[in-house]
Design a protein around this motif. Structure first.
Motif, PDB file in Angstrom:
ATOM      1  N   ARG A 183       1.482   8.649  -5.422  1.00  0.00           N
ATOM      2  CA  ARG A 183       1.210   8.475  -3.990  1.00  0.00           C
ATOM      3  C   ARG A 183      -0.015   7.604  -3.741  1.00  0.00           C
ATOM      4  NH1 ARG A 183       6.017   9.793  -1.853  1.00  0.00           N
ATOM      5  NH2 ARG A 183       6.638  11.941  -2.300  1.00  0.00           N
ATOM      6  N   ARG A 184      -0.243   6.658  -4.603  1.00  0.00           N
ATOM      7  CA  ARG A 184      -1.390   5.769  -4.392  1.00  0.00           C
ATOM      8  C   ARG A 184      -1.202   4.955  -3.126  1.00  0.00           C
ATOM      9  NH1 ARG A 184      -2.185   2.934 -10.256  1.00  0.00           N
ATOM     10  NH2 ARG A 184      -2.438   4.839 -11.509  1.00  0.00           N
ATOM     11  N   PRO A 185      -2.244   4.859  -2.286  1.00  0.00           N
ATOM     12  CA  PRO A 185      -2.103   4.093  -1.043  1.00  0.00           C
ATOM     13  C   PRO A 185      -2.173   2.590  -1.276  1.00  0.00           C
ATOM     14  CG  PRO A 185      -4.309   5.026  -1.203  1.00  0.00           C
ATOM     15  CD  PRO A 185      -3.538   5.577  -2.371  1.00  0.00           C
ATOM     16  N   GLU A 186      -1.572   1.872  -0.360  1.00  0.00           N
ATOM     17  CA  GLU A 186      -1.727   0.419  -0.279  1.00  0.00           C
ATOM     18  C   GLU A 186      -2.839   0.149   0.721  1.00  0.00           C
ATOM     19  OE1 GLU A 186       0.871  -3.591   0.870  1.00  0.00           O
ATOM     20  OE2 GLU A 186       1.834  -1.621   0.802  1.00  0.00           O
ATOM     21  N   ALA A 187      -3.604  -0.905   0.500  1.00  0.00           N
ATOM     22  CA  ALA A 187      -4.747  -1.190   1.352  1.00  0.00           C
ATOM     23  C   ALA A 187      -4.652  -2.594   1.938  1.00  0.00           C
ATOM     24  CB  ALA A 187      -6.047  -1.040   0.577  1.00  0.00           C
ATOM     25  N   THR A 188      -5.186  -2.724   3.143  1.00  0.00           N
ATOM     26  CA  THR A 188      -5.313  -4.033   3.773  1.00  0.00           C
ATOM     27  C   THR A 188      -6.454  -3.944   4.781  1.00  0.00           C
ATOM     28  OG1 THR A 188      -4.074  -5.840   4.832  1.00  0.00           O
ATOM     29  CG2 THR A 188      -3.717  -3.629   5.695  1.00  0.00           C
ATOM     30  N   ILE A 189      -6.763  -5.070   5.395  1.00  0.00           N
ATOM     31  CA  ILE A 189      -7.788  -5.119   6.441  1.00  0.00           C
ATOM     32  C   ILE A 189      -7.133  -5.564   7.738  1.00  0.00           C
ATOM     33  CG2 ILE A 189      -9.910  -6.212   7.252  1.00  0.00           C
ATOM     34  CD1 ILE A 189     -10.429  -4.354   4.953  1.00  0.00           C
ATOM     35  N   LEU A 190      -7.357  -4.790   8.797  1.00  0.00           N
ATOM     36  CA  LEU A 190      -6.954  -5.231  10.129  1.00  0.00           C
ATOM     37  C   LEU A 190      -8.072  -6.095  10.689  1.00  0.00           C
ATOM     38  CD1 LEU A 190      -5.342  -2.128  11.912  1.00  0.00           C
ATOM     39  CD2 LEU A 190      -4.230  -3.953  10.615  1.00  0.00           C
ATOM     40  N   GLU A 191      -7.783  -7.367  10.826  1.00  0.00           N
ATOM     41  CA  GLU A 191      -8.745  -8.282  11.444  1.00  0.00           C
ATOM     42  C   GLU A 191      -8.583  -8.207  12.960  1.00  0.00           C
ATOM     43  OE1 GLU A 191     -10.947  -9.693   9.737  1.00  0.00           O
ATOM     44  OE2 GLU A 191     -10.172  -9.731   7.688  1.00  0.00           O
ATOM     45  N   PRO A 192      -9.566  -8.717  13.720  1.00  0.00           N
ATOM     46  CA  PRO A 192      -9.425  -8.715  15.179  1.00  0.00           C
ATOM     47  C   PRO A 192      -8.106  -9.338  15.619  1.00  0.00           C
ATOM     48  CG  PRO A 192     -11.666  -9.282  14.581  1.00  0.00           C
ATOM     49  CD  PRO A 192     -10.889  -9.221  13.297  1.00  0.00           C
TER      50      PRO A 192
ATOM     51  N   LEU B 256      -7.604  -0.404   6.172  1.00  0.00           N
ATOM     52  CA  LEU B 256      -6.453   0.475   6.350  1.00  0.00           C
ATOM     53  C   LEU B 256      -5.893   0.849   4.986  1.00  0.00           C
ATOM     54  CD1 LEU B 256      -4.275   1.758   8.273  1.00  0.00           C
ATOM     55  CD2 LEU B 256      -2.975  -0.370   7.954  1.00  0.00           C
ATOM     56  N   ASP B 257      -5.863   2.148   4.692  1.00  0.00           N
ATOM     57  CA  ASP B 257      -5.217   2.674   3.492  1.00  0.00           C
ATOM     58  C   ASP B 257      -3.989   3.447   3.943  1.00  0.00           C
ATOM     59  OD1 ASP B 257      -7.171   2.163   1.153  1.00  0.00           O
ATOM     60  OD2 ASP B 257      -8.444   2.951   2.767  1.00  0.00           O
ATOM     61  N   LEU B 258      -2.856   3.208   3.287  1.00  0.00           N
ATOM     62  CA  LEU B 258      -1.598   3.768   3.784  1.00  0.00           C
ATOM     63  C   LEU B 258      -0.705   4.200   2.634  1.00  0.00           C
ATOM     64  CD1 LEU B 258       0.542   2.450   6.715  1.00  0.00           C
ATOM     65  CD2 LEU B 258       1.641   2.776   4.499  1.00  0.00           C
ATOM     66  N   VAL B 259      -0.215   5.440   2.726  1.00  0.00           N
ATOM     67  CA  VAL B 259       0.788   5.949   1.802  1.00  0.00           C
ATOM     68  C   VAL B 259       2.120   5.965   2.532  1.00  0.00           C
ATOM     69  CG1 VAL B 259       1.593   7.947   0.473  1.00  0.00           C
ATOM     70  CG2 VAL B 259      -0.845   7.354   0.503  1.00  0.00           C
ATOM     71  N   ASP B 260       3.121   5.342   1.950  1.00  0.00           N
ATOM     72  CA  ASP B 260       4.473   5.335   2.520  1.00  0.00           C
ATOM     73  C   ASP B 260       5.363   6.209   1.643  1.00  0.00           C
ATOM     74  OD1 ASP B 260       7.306   4.537   2.871  1.00  0.00           O
ATOM     75  OD2 ASP B 260       6.459   3.114   4.300  1.00  0.00           O
ATOM     76  N   ALA B 261       5.843   7.305   2.200  1.00  0.00           N
ATOM     77  CA  ALA B 261       6.723   8.219   1.474  1.00  0.00           C
ATOM     78  C   ALA B 261       8.166   7.947   1.887  1.00  0.00           C
ATOM     79  CB  ALA B 261       6.339   9.666   1.746  1.00  0.00           C
ATOM     80  N   GLY B 262       8.719   6.866   1.353  1.00  0.00           N
ATOM     81  CA  GLY B 262      10.118   6.547   1.599  1.00  0.00           C
ATOM     82  C   GLY B 262      10.453   6.129   3.005  1.00  0.00           C
ATOM     83  N   HIS B 263       9.437   5.813   3.807  1.00  0.00           N
ATOM     84  CA  HIS B 263       9.695   5.529   5.230  1.00  0.00           C
ATOM     85  C   HIS B 263      10.079   4.068   5.454  1.00  0.00           C
ATOM     86  CE1 HIS B 263       9.617   6.838   9.381  1.00  0.00           C
ATOM     87  NE2 HIS B 263       8.913   5.768   9.706  1.00  0.00           N
TER      88      HIS B 263
ATOM     89  N   VAL C  94      11.814  14.427   3.962  1.00  0.00           N
ATOM     90  CA  VAL C  94      11.046  13.839   5.063  1.00  0.00           C
ATOM     91  C   VAL C  94      10.538  12.474   4.632  1.00  0.00           C
ATOM     92  CG1 VAL C  94       9.134  14.162   6.674  1.00  0.00           C
ATOM     93  CG2 VAL C  94      10.243  16.169   5.627  1.00  0.00           C
ATOM     94  N   THR C  95      10.766  11.466   5.461  1.00  0.00           N
ATOM     95  CA  THR C  95      10.098  10.183   5.247  1.00  0.00           C
ATOM     96  C   THR C  95       8.842  10.168   6.108  1.00  0.00           C
ATOM     97  OG1 THR C  95      11.257   8.976   7.008  1.00  0.00           O
ATOM     98  CG2 THR C  95      12.322   9.080   4.842  1.00  0.00           C
ATOM     99  N   ALA C  96       7.796   9.552   5.587  1.00  0.00           N
ATOM    100  CA  ALA C  96       6.523   9.639   6.308  1.00  0.00           C
ATOM    101  C   ALA C  96       5.617   8.471   5.982  1.00  0.00           C
ATOM    102  CB  ALA C  96       5.814  10.953   5.970  1.00  0.00           C
ATOM    103  N   VAL C  97       4.728   8.196   6.937  1.00  0.00           N
ATOM    104  CA  VAL C  97       3.596   7.287   6.750  1.00  0.00           C
ATOM    105  C   VAL C  97       2.346   8.106   7.009  1.00  0.00           C
ATOM    106  CG1 VAL C  97       2.378   5.289   7.685  1.00  0.00           C
ATOM    107  CG2 VAL C  97       4.859   5.218   7.417  1.00  0.00           C
ATOM    108  N   HIS C  98       1.413   8.061   6.056  1.00  0.00           N
ATOM    109  CA  HIS C  98       0.149   8.783   6.188  1.00  0.00           C
ATOM    110  C   HIS C  98      -0.951   7.782   5.868  1.00  0.00           C
ATOM    111  CE1 HIS C  98      -2.115  12.390   6.709  1.00  0.00           C
ATOM    112  NE2 HIS C  98      -2.508  12.506   5.447  1.00  0.00           N
ATOM    113  N   ALA C  99      -1.836   7.529   6.832  1.00  0.00           N
ATOM    114  CA  ALA C  99      -2.782   6.422   6.682  1.00  0.00           C
ATOM    115  C   ALA C  99      -4.159   6.813   7.194  1.00  0.00           C
ATOM    116  CB  ALA C  99      -2.274   5.196   7.435  1.00  0.00           C
TER     117      ALA C  99
END
Length: 383
Positions: free
Chosen positions: A312-321, A273-280, A260-265
């Motif tokens: 499975r460490r997440p990547e982080a960013t900020i969603l600005e307006p 925004l913290d996001l784990v990408d499992a091969g997706h 299964v490929t997945a995004v879990h955030a």
């Protein structure tokens, strides 16, 4: 004598009446036409006052009156019926389907049964010319009828499974103040191997989009199990949740090669925004100025990893307006510009907004180029 009330109830419970044509059933009808050399074939279900045709060749439309029909006779007799020349039999010579359209002469049919054994319809072959019909041909017609019956039972099972799968989607999308959320999915067949999930906990939005390898019943079952795993113990971190799902999928399905490929955030009210990408590899942030960046934590698909939280460490960013998070399944790639899909998706998002962009993704699932399930999810931080 059959119990008509019980028979009708069994037919109603199958949920097949007035459903669209089914290529699997149509294939059997075409095969019967060729094998028996007849111009007319019907898979008929006997409703209260009509015979409704799930599949038909050479007949006038999807239904006809039940009264006086040969298929009604077959169902009431609850046995195979062969009439080599209807005009030679006093009980059928004056039948309106013999003296009028389709001027039937030859008729052979075998009953179709509901799962409880009630006769609900027939597979019949018809001609306007008399025909001999051997015992061997009768046995072959019985085999084809059993094939049709099996396909109709599959339809019922798939319909029920599709209802359950739809019920597992969020009934209402959660509301995170200051954000617009849109998501939808559509199956290539009746069941989807994609799924999305959205839930709020302690003011944070948990986001999941997953795509099980393949499509149909098997992937749909895996998707349901994965969704349950990721929803269990919502206090777990993203990495812990994906690592545990990885261990479960690998333990249960490792021998099958399914993954299964997945995004879990997780998205906070302040835009983190913290996001784990499992091969997706299909999660993007589109910035308010039109630029974009791919969100990837470079992990293997679920079922191919070691179950190690550190992987499975997440990547982080900020969603600005004005910024948007976009996630989709790879089925969407079939129906966007193959040379520059991100530019096209960005344009659609700019022109239609999150809700319109997701509706456009669903609309494109009807494109002849679409070969897979399509799921799309957009979260925009409002300006």
């Amino acid at each position: 004598m059959i119990d008509e009330g019980r028979r009708q109830a069994a037919l109603d419970a199958m949920g097949i009446l007035d459903t669209p044509p089914d290529e699997r059933v149509d294939r059997v009808a075409r095969l019967a036409k060729e094998m028996f050399g007849v111009p007319m074939v019907s898979v008929s279900l006997l409703d209260r006052d009509r015979q409704w045709r799930k599949s038909q060749i050479g007949l006038d439309g999807p239904e006809a009156p039940r009264a006086d029909s040969f298929c009604d006779y077959t169902v009431r007799e609850n046995r195979a019926v062969v009439i080599e020349d209807a005009t030679a039999l006093p009980e059928f010579a004056a039948n309106p389907f013999v003296v009028g359209d389709p001027h039937l002469r030859f008729y052979a049919a075998h009953p179709l049964y509901a799962p409880g054994g009630e006769p609900v319809g027939t597979l019949c072959i018809v001609d306007t010319q008399p025909h001999p019909f051997s015992d061997g041909q009768a046995a072959l017609l019985k085999d084809l009828a059993f094939w049709v019956q099996t396909e109709l039972a599959k339809d019922q099972e798939l319909d029920h499974a599709a209802v359950v799968q739809r019920a597992m989607r969020p009934r209402e999308l959660p509301q995170l103040p200051g954000f617009t959320i849109a998501a939808a999915g559509t199956a290539r067949g009746q069941l989807s191997g994609d799924f999305f999930d959205l839930s709020l906990r302690d003011g944070r939005l948990r986001i999941t989009l997953a795509d099980v390898m393949g499509k149909g019943t098997g992937p749909a079952l895996v998707a349901a199990g994965l969704r349950a795993s990721l929803r269990t113990a919502p206090e777990r971190s993203l990495a812990e949740a994906i690592a545990e799902a990885d261990r479960l999928i690998d333990a249960d399905l490792g021998d099958t090669g399914m993954f299964v490929t997945a995004v879990h955030a997780e998205l906070s009210a302040d835009g983190r925004l913290d996001l784990v990408d499992a091969g997706h590899g299909l999660a993007f942030v589109v910035r308010a100025d039109g630029s974009w960046e791919r969100m990837r934590s470079l992990g293997l698909p679920i079922g191919m990893g070691s179950g190690d939280v550190e992987e499975r460490r997440p990547e982080a960013t900020i969603l600005e307006p004005g910024d948007c998070l976009i996630c989709c399944s790879d089925g969407l790639l079939d129906v966007v510009d193959p040379e520059d899909p991100i530019t096209e998706v960005t344009r659609i998002l700019r022109e239609l907004g999150p809700d319109g962009a997701v509706r456009e993704a669903v609309r494109r699932s009807r494109d002849p180029r679409a070969t897979d399930d399509i799921t799309a999810l957009v979260v925009r931080r409002d300006a």
